[in-house]
Design a protein around this motif. Structure first.
Motif, PDB file in Angstrom:
ATOM      1  N   THR A  15      10.506  29.023  39.848  1.00 58.90           N
ATOM      2  CA  THR A  15       9.445  28.955  40.855  1.00 58.90           C
ATOM      3  C   THR A  15       8.580  27.733  40.617  1.00 58.90           C
ATOM      4  O   THR A  15       8.136  27.484  39.489  1.00 58.90           O
ATOM      5  CB  THR A  15       8.552  30.208  40.812  1.00 58.90           C
ATOM      6  OG1 THR A  15       9.355  31.373  40.986  1.00 58.90           O
ATOM      7  CG2 THR A  15       7.497  30.157  41.911  1.00 58.90           C
ATOM      8  N   GLY A  16       8.362  26.970  41.681  1.00 62.02           N
ATOM      9  CA  GLY A  16       7.425  25.857  41.629  1.00 62.02           C
ATOM     10  C   GLY A  16       6.205  26.181  42.471  1.00 62.02           C
ATOM     11  O   GLY A  16       6.333  26.695  43.592  1.00 62.02           O
ATOM     12  N   SER A  17       5.014  25.912  41.946  1.00 58.11           N
ATOM     13  CA  SER A  17       3.771  26.224  42.652  1.00 58.11           C
ATOM     14  C   SER A  17       2.924  24.962  42.816  1.00 58.11           C
ATOM     15  O   SER A  17       2.886  24.106  41.915  1.00 58.11           O
ATOM     16  CB  SER A  17       2.962  27.278  41.884  1.00 58.11           C
ATOM     17  OG  SER A  17       3.702  28.468  41.726  1.00 58.11           O
ATOM     18  N   TYR A  18       2.256  24.872  43.947  1.00 62.08           N
ATOM     19  CA  TYR A  18       1.413  23.711  44.264  1.00 62.08           C
ATOM     20  C   TYR A  18      -0.008  24.181  44.550  1.00 62.08           C
ATOM     21  O   TYR A  18      -0.214  25.163  45.280  1.00 62.08           O
ATOM     22  CB  TYR A  18       1.967  22.975  45.480  1.00 62.08           C
ATOM     23  CG  TYR A  18       1.047  21.920  46.060  1.00 62.08           C
ATOM     24  CD1 TYR A  18       1.024  20.635  45.536  1.00 62.08           C
ATOM     25  CD2 TYR A  18       0.204  22.220  47.129  1.00 62.08           C
ATOM     26  CE1 TYR A  18       0.180  19.664  46.065  1.00 62.08           C
ATOM     27  CE2 TYR A  18      -0.639  21.263  47.666  1.00 62.08           C
ATOM     28  CZ  TYR A  18      -0.641  19.986  47.126  1.00 62.08           C
ATOM     29  OH  TYR A  18      -1.482  19.041  47.650  1.00 62.08           O
ATOM     30  N   VAL A  19      -0.984  23.487  43.976  1.00 59.41           N
ATOM     31  CA  VAL A  19      -2.407  23.756  44.210  1.00 59.41           C
ATOM     32  C   VAL A  19      -3.038  22.470  44.720  1.00 59.41           C
ATOM     33  O   VAL A  19      -2.942  21.418  44.068  1.00 59.41           O
ATOM     34  CB  VAL A  19      -3.114  24.227  42.929  1.00 59.41           C
ATOM     35  CG1 VAL A  19      -4.604  24.433  43.180  1.00 59.41           C
ATOM     36  CG2 VAL A  19      -2.479  25.511  42.409  1.00 59.41           C
ATOM     37  N   TYR A  60      -2.144  19.559  41.892  1.00 59.22           N
ATOM     38  CA  TYR A  60      -1.209  19.629  40.774  1.00 59.22           C
ATOM     39  C   TYR A  60      -0.130  20.664  41.079  1.00 59.22           C
ATOM     40  O   TYR A  60      -0.268  21.493  41.981  1.00 59.22           O
ATOM     41  CB  TYR A  60      -1.919  19.954  39.464  1.00 59.22           C
ATOM     42  CG  TYR A  60      -2.483  21.354  39.372  1.00 59.22           C
ATOM     43  CD1 TYR A  60      -1.748  22.386  38.793  1.00 59.22           C
ATOM     44  CD2 TYR A  60      -3.767  21.645  39.843  1.00 59.22           C
ATOM     45  CE1 TYR A  60      -2.260  23.666  38.697  1.00 59.22           C
ATOM     46  CE2 TYR A  60      -4.289  22.923  39.746  1.00 59.22           C
ATOM     47  CZ  TYR A  60      -3.531  23.931  39.173  1.00 59.22           C
ATOM     48  OH  TYR A  60      -4.038  25.200  39.081  1.00 59.22           O
ATOM     49  N   ALA A  61       0.951  20.579  40.314  1.00 55.77           N
ATOM     50  CA  ALA A  61       2.070  21.506  40.481  1.00 55.77           C
ATOM     51  C   ALA A  61       2.466  22.072  39.126  1.00 55.77           C
ATOM     52  O   ALA A  61       2.331  21.400  38.098  1.00 55.77           O
ATOM     53  CB  ALA A  61       3.263  20.807  41.126  1.00 55.77           C
ATOM     54  N   SER A 108       5.373  22.799  33.061  1.00 56.09           N
ATOM     55  CA  SER A 108       4.897  21.422  33.147  1.00 56.09           C
ATOM     56  C   SER A 108       3.623  21.198  32.333  1.00 56.09           C
ATOM     57  O   SER A 108       3.141  20.066  32.216  1.00 56.09           O
ATOM     58  CB  SER A 108       4.643  21.035  34.611  1.00 56.09           C
ATOM     59  OG  SER A 108       3.913  22.047  35.283  1.00 56.09           O
ATOM     60  N   ASN A 109       3.072  22.293  31.779  1.00 56.20           N
ATOM     61  CA  ASN A 109       1.905  22.253  30.878  1.00 56.20           C
ATOM     62  C   ASN A 109       0.705  21.530  31.497  1.00 56.20           C
ATOM     63  O   ASN A 109       0.035  20.732  30.838  1.00 56.20           O
ATOM     64  CB  ASN A 109       2.271  21.610  29.544  1.00 56.20           C
ATOM     65  CG  ASN A 109       1.325  22.037  28.418  1.00 56.20           C
ATOM     66  OD1 ASN A 109       0.833  23.163  28.408  1.00 56.20           O
ATOM     67  ND2 ASN A 109       1.070  21.147  27.483  1.00 56.20           N
ATOM     68  N   ARG A 110       0.404  21.830  32.763  1.00 55.66           N
ATOM     69  CA  ARG A 110      -0.770  21.269  33.409  1.00 55.66           C
ATOM     70  C   ARG A 110      -2.005  22.040  32.970  1.00 55.66           C
ATOM     71  O   ARG A 110      -2.057  23.257  33.065  1.00 55.66           O
ATOM     72  CB  ARG A 110      -0.625  21.331  34.931  1.00 55.66           C
ATOM     73  CG  ARG A 110       0.475  20.454  35.492  1.00 55.66           C
ATOM     74  CD  ARG A 110       0.222  18.987  35.192  1.00 55.66           C
ATOM     75  NE  ARG A 110      -1.058  18.526  35.692  1.00 55.66           N
ATOM     76  CZ  ARG A 110      -1.202  17.747  36.754  1.00 55.66           C
ATOM     77  NH1 ARG A 110      -0.149  17.342  37.426  1.00 55.66           N
ATOM     78  NH2 ARG A 110      -2.412  17.351  37.142  1.00 55.66           N
ATOM     79  N   ARG A 111      -3.030  21.315  32.493  1.00 51.25           N
ATOM     80  CA  ARG A 111      -4.263  21.938  32.022  1.00 51.25           C
ATOM     81  C   ARG A 111      -5.418  21.559  32.942  1.00 51.25           C
ATOM     82  O   ARG A 111      -6.459  21.096  32.488  1.00 51.25           O
ATOM     83  CB  ARG A 111      -4.557  21.517  30.579  1.00 51.25           C
ATOM     84  CG  ARG A 111      -3.462  21.812  29.572  1.00 51.25           C
ATOM     85  CD  ARG A 111      -3.080  23.289  29.513  1.00 51.25           C
ATOM     86  NE  ARG A 111      -4.209  24.191  29.423  1.00 51.25           N
ATOM     87  CZ  ARG A 111      -4.889  24.431  28.290  1.00 51.25           C
ATOM     88  NH1 ARG A 111      -4.545  23.838  27.174  1.00 51.25           N
ATOM     89  NH2 ARG A 111      -5.908  25.274  28.292  1.00 51.25           N
TER      90      ARG A 111
END
Length: 207
Positions: free
Chosen positions: A130-134, A150-151, A174-177
């Motif tokens: 699953t890929g998520s976009y904000v 970010y995704a 993807s370790n987005r913080r």
């Protein structure tokens, strides 16, 4: 000081259906939510605390769709539009007050979406991605500091044999913080998106 209670009125309307011999199912909804006396983090006498603000208005729509490519293999899609804005609201910033009417609420993205693939046979190997976009958000209620979109990616693998199921999953690969919510610990303090996480589990289904 005891805070005033929050009040809200809301409404929602939706449609759902299926197409292509029920291989495609969809759900569409629209909604509104009006808040009064919303409780938010604030600095109270120089210390972290909570305070009532004036009004908040949320308008939006959400669409969900699932398409069964085969009985075991599905494509999943999600999209949401959220428009969250201040009503007649006056807040203190430093030694000056500011009218926030019409401003977007801080850290509230207007666009959210997700796309996923699920392979889920009754037994054997199963997989999910699953890929998520904000979308972009404002970091502050004055709408003077914008942060970009970010995704993130989530994935999982499992194996089912008889009553046993073994799974291993990972979130935010993807370790987005990125900042996702305001902290009550002080001005310009934010909670970040949880870092990359893995977990596993084993389950047994009693017949």
């Amino acid at each position: 000081e005891i805070l005033e209670p929050e009040y809200a009125t809301s409404g929602e309307v939706g449609l759902r259906g299926s197409l292509a011999d029920q291989r495609l199912s969809w759900d569409l909804s629209g909604f509104y939510l009006d808040f009064r006396n919303l409780v938010v983090p604030a600095s109270v006498n120089g210390q972290p605390g909570l305070d009532n603000i004036g009004a908040m208005h949320l308008r939006g729509a959400e669409l969900e769709a699932d398409f069964a490519i085969t009985p075991e293999f599905k494509l999943l899609g999600r999209y949401a539009y959220h428009d969250t804005r201040f009503g007649d609201t006056v807040r203190l910033f430093g030694s000056a007050t500011r009218q926030l009417l019409g401003n977007r609420h801080e850290l509230s993205p207007q666009h959210l979406s997700a796309l996923g693939l699920d392979w889920t046979p009754v037994e054997g190997l199963d997989l999910s991605v699953t890929g998520s976009y904000v979308g972009d958000r404002w970091l502050n209620a004055r709408n003077t500091a914008r942060v970009g979109s970010y995704a993130t990616w989530d994935a999982g693998i499992g194996y089912t044999t008889g009553p046993w199921t073994f799974r291993f999953d990972g979130s935010n690969l993807s370790n987005r913080r990125d900042p996702i919510s305001e902290s009550e610990l002080g001005d310009a303090s934010y909670y970040l998106n949880p870092e990359r996480t893995y977990w596993g589990h084993v389950s047994y289904r009693f017949r």
